[in-house]
Design a protein around this motif. Structure first.
Motif, PDB file in Angstrom:
ATOM      1  N   PRO A  20     -26.210 -45.337 -40.597  1.00 23.88           N
ATOM      2  CA  PRO A  20     -26.193 -43.907 -40.249  1.00 23.88           C
ATOM      3  C   PRO A  20     -27.578 -43.360 -39.919  1.00 23.88           C
ATOM      4  O   PRO A  20     -27.686 -42.264 -39.391  1.00 23.88           O
ATOM      5  CB  PRO A  20     -25.641 -43.242 -41.520  1.00 23.88           C
ATOM      6  N   ASN A  21     -28.625 -44.081 -40.267  1.00 18.38           N
ATOM      7  CA  ASN A  21     -29.998 -43.589 -40.115  1.00 18.38           C
ATOM      8  C   ASN A  21     -30.860 -44.626 -39.372  1.00 18.38           C
ATOM      9  O   ASN A  21     -31.709 -45.298 -39.975  1.00 18.38           O
ATOM     10  CB  ASN A  21     -30.601 -43.295 -41.497  1.00 18.38           C
ATOM     11  N   VAL A  22     -30.627 -44.762 -38.092  1.00 15.20           N
ATOM     12  CA  VAL A  22     -31.271 -45.824 -37.309  1.00 15.20           C
ATOM     13  C   VAL A  22     -32.802 -45.703 -37.337  1.00 15.20           C
ATOM     14  O   VAL A  22     -33.506 -46.700 -37.549  1.00 15.20           O
ATOM     15  CB  VAL A  22     -30.769 -45.812 -35.850  1.00 15.20           C
ATOM     16  N   THR A  23     -33.315 -44.504 -37.154  1.00 18.03           N
ATOM     17  CA  THR A  23     -34.769 -44.337 -37.050  1.00 18.03           C
ATOM     18  C   THR A  23     -35.476 -44.800 -38.321  1.00 18.03           C
ATOM     19  O   THR A  23     -36.433 -45.570 -38.277  1.00 18.03           O
ATOM     20  CB  THR A  23     -35.103 -42.854 -36.776  1.00 18.03           C
ATOM     21  N   GLU A  24     -34.949 -44.325 -39.456  1.00 20.01           N
ATOM     22  CA  GLU A  24     -35.554 -44.661 -40.743  1.00 20.01           C
ATOM     23  C   GLU A  24     -35.413 -46.154 -41.034  1.00 20.01           C
ATOM     24  O   GLU A  24     -36.352 -46.823 -41.499  1.00 20.01           O
ATOM     25  CB  GLU A  24     -34.794 -43.843 -41.802  1.00 20.01           C
ATOM     26  N   THR A  25     -34.227 -46.710 -40.736  1.00 24.42           N
ATOM     27  CA  THR A  25     -33.982 -48.123 -41.013  1.00 24.42           C
ATOM     28  C   THR A  25     -34.834 -48.999 -40.095  1.00 24.42           C
ATOM     29  O   THR A  25     -35.344 -50.050 -40.509  1.00 24.42           O
ATOM     30  CB  THR A  25     -32.479 -48.444 -40.856  1.00 24.42           C
ATOM     31  N   ALA A  26     -35.021 -48.560 -38.859  1.00 22.81           N
ATOM     32  CA  ALA A  26     -35.862 -49.321 -37.931  1.00 22.81           C
ATOM     33  C   ALA A  26     -37.304 -49.376 -38.429  1.00 22.81           C
ATOM     34  O   ALA A  26     -37.964 -50.421 -38.347  1.00 22.81           O
ATOM     35  CB  ALA A  26     -35.806 -48.695 -36.538  1.00 22.81           C
ATOM     36  N   ALA A  27     -37.786 -48.272 -38.983  1.00 18.33           N
ATOM     37  CA  ALA A  27     -39.163 -48.256 -39.501  1.00 18.33           C
ATOM     38  C   ALA A  27     -39.299 -49.278 -40.631  1.00 18.33           C
ATOM     39  O   ALA A  27     -40.315 -49.975 -40.759  1.00 18.33           O
ATOM     40  CB  ALA A  27     -39.521 -46.858 -39.987  1.00 18.33           C
ATOM     41  N   TYR A  28     -38.244 -49.401 -41.438  1.00 23.52           N
ATOM     42  CA  TYR A  28     -38.261 -50.376 -42.543  1.00 23.52           C
ATOM     43  C   TYR A  28     -38.381 -51.809 -42.010  1.00 23.52           C
ATOM     44  O   TYR A  28     -39.209 -52.595 -42.484  1.00 23.52           O
ATOM     45  CB  TYR A  28     -36.989 -50.227 -43.382  1.00 23.52           C
ATOM     46  N   TYR A  29     -37.557 -52.155 -41.008  1.00 25.09           N
ATOM     47  CA  TYR A  29     -37.575 -53.549 -40.528  1.00 25.09           C
ATOM     48  C   TYR A  29     -38.878 -53.864 -39.787  1.00 25.09           C
ATOM     49  O   TYR A  29     -39.293 -55.030 -39.725  1.00 25.09           O
ATOM     50  CB  TYR A  29     -36.323 -53.864 -39.698  1.00 25.09           C
ATOM     51  N   GLU A  30     -39.515 -52.840 -39.272  1.00 18.81           N
ATOM     52  CA  GLU A  30     -40.838 -53.059 -38.690  1.00 18.81           C
ATOM     53  C   GLU A  30     -41.824 -53.410 -39.808  1.00 18.81           C
ATOM     54  O   GLU A  30     -42.614 -54.341 -39.681  1.00 18.81           O
ATOM     55  CB  GLU A  30     -41.279 -51.794 -37.949  1.00 18.81           C
ATOM     56  N   GLU A  31     -41.748 -52.667 -40.901  1.00 19.95           N
ATOM     57  CA  GLU A  31     -42.613 -52.974 -42.053  1.00 19.95           C
ATOM     58  C   GLU A  31     -42.256 -54.327 -42.648  1.00 19.95           C
ATOM     59  O   GLU A  31     -43.118 -55.031 -43.177  1.00 19.95           O
ATOM     60  CB  GLU A  31     -42.432 -51.922 -43.146  1.00 19.95           C
ATOM     61  N   PHE A  32     -41.011 -54.698 -42.571  1.00 16.62           N
ATOM     62  CA  PHE A  32     -40.537 -55.994 -43.096  1.00 16.62           C
ATOM     63  C   PHE A  32     -41.193 -57.140 -42.318  1.00 16.62           C
ATOM     64  O   PHE A  32     -41.306 -58.256 -42.805  1.00 16.62           O
ATOM     65  CB  PHE A  32     -39.008 -56.051 -42.966  1.00 16.62           C
ATOM     66  N   GLY A  33     -41.617 -56.856 -41.092  1.00 15.00           N
ATOM     67  CA  GLY A  33     -42.361 -57.850 -40.322  1.00 15.00           C
ATOM     68  C   GLY A  33     -41.703 -58.268 -39.023  1.00 15.00           C
ATOM     69  O   GLY A  33     -42.224 -59.128 -38.314  1.00 15.00           O
TER      70      GLY A  33
END
Ligand SMILES: [Fe+2]
Length: 320
Positions: A14-27
């Motif tokens: 439901p929250n693509v923007t926030e989740t995308a930022a996480y996977y970027e930090e994930f590497g």
């Protein structure tokens, strides 16, 4: 093996923007942030794609009212393998769509759409062998350990496996094994099956659950130090992301650390998973004790076994 790798996952959140930022930090490496975006769309209409170092594009985040695995991509060696997969699915009484490039079908137990397509192999540059000192053995000579000198973000090599909750474990096993063509590596009696479509011990785990849901995706890193570095960096930003780790699984042998994305999906860094190079040499076993979960590590948190949003997902699943 006709099937030879996982290619990609599409996760609805439901929250693509926030989740995308996480996977970027994930590497993971973000490929594009604008696909599907129209001028008047709110940010969470975005679709975001990510690549790994060795696997290419492997994650797509798409908008969805509740978190779920939308699609699982599997690579086959050549077009004839698609015909074989279509024939297996038909023999297993599963409706499938076949095009010249793909065969797709939906697993009744997990609700996930599985798409098989011709794909090249994962092109992995071998990880360097890091000398380690031990009792009576100074393999490193006079030098500091290489892992403590590492800098920069952790970069996952590839998508390793996906774990799914199924409301009909038998149907899911039939779908993935007889239909799609996965092989069984190990089983937890009456509860779950570790399945492979490559030489990795498992690329998919289906487990009995009260609602179809994505338990976790798992991403390979070079070694246990990369797991520690990656998890530490994520937890420095937000300690609430911690789920379970550091530990070592018994089934598959891999080191693990699980962290939670902002939609509630778990994401695992893993290293040193068992490989099954020769099917004849591997003896699948049925596990029914604590080794089903792990070999060593912190006690298993309840939230790992039953994610805190399961009741919410069940309520949503029963809405018309
Ligand atoms: Fe895992």
């Amino acid at each position: 093996m006709a099937l030879h790798r996982l290619t990609s996952v599409t996760i609805g959140v439901p929250n693509v923007t926030e989740t995308a930022a996480y996977y970027e930090e994930f590497g993971l490496t973000r490929l594009d942030a604008s696909a599907g975006l129209r001028g008047d769309d709110p940010p969470d209409r975005l679709e975001v794609r990510f690549a790994t170092v060795d696997g290419g594009e492997q994650l797509r985040l798409v908008p969805s009212p509740r978190r779920r695995l939308v699609e699982l991509g599997i690579g086959v060696a050549d077009p004839e393998d698609l015909d074989s997969a279509a024939a297996r699915l038909a023999a297993a009484d599963v409706a499938a769509d076949q095009t010249p490039d793909a065969v797709a079908a939906v697993d009744p137990g997990t609700g996930v759409r599985v798409t098989l397509g011709v794909a090249g192999p994962v092109d992995a540059r071998p990880a360097p062998v890091i000398p380690q000192n031990g009792p009576g053995r100074a393999d490193r000579g006079t030098a500091r350990a290489e892992p403590i000198l590492r800098e920069g973000p952790v970069r996952p090599r590839k998508l390793g496996h996906v774990v799914l909750g199924s409301t009909d474990l038998e149907a899911s096993e039939r779908f993935f094994i007889q239909g799609v063509g996965f092989k069984v590596s190990d089983t937890i009696a009456g509860a779950a099956s570790f399945l492979r479509c490559s030489t990795d011990h498992h690329n998919l785990l289906v487990q009995a659950a009260p609602v179809p849901f994505l338990h976790h995706t798992s991403w390979q890193v070079d070694d246990v130090d990369e797991i520690g570095r990656g998890a530490t960096a994520l937890l420095e930003k937000d300690p609430a992301r911690h789920v379970w780790g550091l530990g070592r699984h018994h089934i598959g042998s891999n080191f693990f650390w699980y962290l939670k994305d902002p939609a509630g999906n778990f994401s695992e860094y893993y290293a040193d998973l068992d490989c099954i190079i020769d099917d004849q040499l591997w003896k699948p076993e049925v596990w029914n004790d604590i080794r089903a979960l792990y070999n060593w590590g912190p006690p298993v948190p309840e939230a790992f076994l039953a994610p805190s949003d399961l009741a919410e997902l069940m309520a949503a699943a029963h809405q018309p």
